[in-house]
Design an enzyme around this catalytic site. Sequence first.
Site, PDB file in Angstrom:
ATOM      1  N   LEU A 124       1.085  -1.295  -0.148  1.00 23.19           N
ATOM      2  CA  LEU A 124       0.124  -0.065   0.209  1.00 23.19           C
ATOM      3  C   LEU A 124       0.439   1.215   0.199  1.00 23.19           C
ATOM      4  CD1 LEU A 124      -2.445  -0.954   2.277  1.00 23.19           C
ATOM      5  CD2 LEU A 124      -2.736  -1.042  -0.008  1.00 23.19           C
ATOM      6  N   PHE A 127       0.451   4.421   3.555  1.00 23.20           N
ATOM      7  CA  PHE A 127       0.210   3.768   4.792  1.00 23.20           C
ATOM      8  C   PHE A 127      -0.062   4.473   5.461  1.00 23.20           C
ATOM      9  CE2 PHE A 127      -0.651   0.271   7.797  1.00 23.20           C
ATOM     10  CZ  PHE A 127      -2.560   0.196   7.881  1.00 23.20           C
ATOM     11  N   GLY A 165       2.891  -6.025   7.608  1.00 25.69           N
ATOM     12  CA  GLY A 165       1.949  -5.139   8.281  1.00 25.69           C
ATOM     13  C   GLY A 165       0.810  -4.165   7.190  1.00 25.69           C
ATOM     14  N   ASP A 166       1.515  -3.838   5.730  1.00 26.86           N
ATOM     15  CA  ASP A 166       0.489  -3.446   5.037  1.00 26.86           C
ATOM     16  C   ASP A 166       0.989  -4.031   3.347  1.00 26.86           C
ATOM     17  OD1 ASP A 166       3.485  -2.282   4.594  1.00 26.86           O
ATOM     18  OD2 ASP A 166       2.126  -0.189   4.143  1.00 26.86           O
ATOM     19  N   GLU A 167       1.657  -4.672   3.794  1.00 32.89           N
ATOM     20  CA  GLU A 167       2.361  -5.988   2.249  1.00 32.89           C
ATOM     21  C   GLU A 167       0.821  -7.143   1.836  1.00 32.89           C
ATOM     22  OE1 GLU A 167       6.859  -5.479   2.931  1.00 32.89           O
ATOM     23  OE2 GLU A 167       5.887  -7.201   3.757  1.00 32.89           O
TER      24      GLU A 167
END
Length: 275
Positions: A124, A127, A165-167
């Site tokens: 993302l 993020f 986390g944001d992957e």
Amino acid sequence: MTAPMQIMGPLYTTLHQRNLYGRHLPAALRTTLLAGVFASMAVVLAAPGGSGLLEQLPSIFMMTIILRVLAGCLHRLESTRMQLHHRANHDSLTELANRDMFTEAMFGALTEPPRSIAAIFIDLDDFKGVNDTLGHAAGDKLLKEVADRLRSSVRATDVPARIGGDEFAVLLRDVADPSDAIAVAERFLHSLQGPMDLDGPYRVTCSIGIAVTTETTQLLTPGERAERLLQHADAAMYQAKTAGKNQYRMFDPRPASGPMPTTATGDVTFAEASR
């Protein structure tokens, strides 16, 4: 005809003598005991000369209860086992596959008869700013919405996962052509164009890297091929982010200064692709 109290009397006495039927028992257990009473009655009355077995009714009853309790325990153990297996293999926030399950699925796909698979790596864009400005609760809400949109963008045979986390990542089995993976990436990018409700409309973008197994990797072990494929997808994702974000890149195995690989008809096989 055997009087009901002739049957119920010994059971009632046994229950109270052994303190097995008090109000302190959970409702579910009291229900089990009551069911055992009727099951025992059915066993006795259905047997030839059942009325003569009345003196054995308490023992039959206790055996019935033990069997019912054991069956219930086995059911709960199996249910608990399935819950633990699900928790061990899925991300607790998004319910997508976690890194371990994703890696296992990729290894399994690579150990099956030779076929092409693809890995899509998603990160993302910006993020951290969501958590910093809107708070972690809003960040979690966004991640769950992103997961839902990713889930709706993949094929039924694909494995979408949250690996950090944001992957996020997607394993695509049976890739006939790189365009199969590109189609998934494009659908996901398109799905993110709609705003998300985070105490107001909010739009998020992402950078995507795509890598497909090639003939040159067939000599590697499944573990080495899986690691190589993820490295290539990750490298392609960083190319997309460096190029301006909100787009995808297909991993290009050719040297930076070399010619673009083409098919016999002149079509590009592993060209960079952007939205």
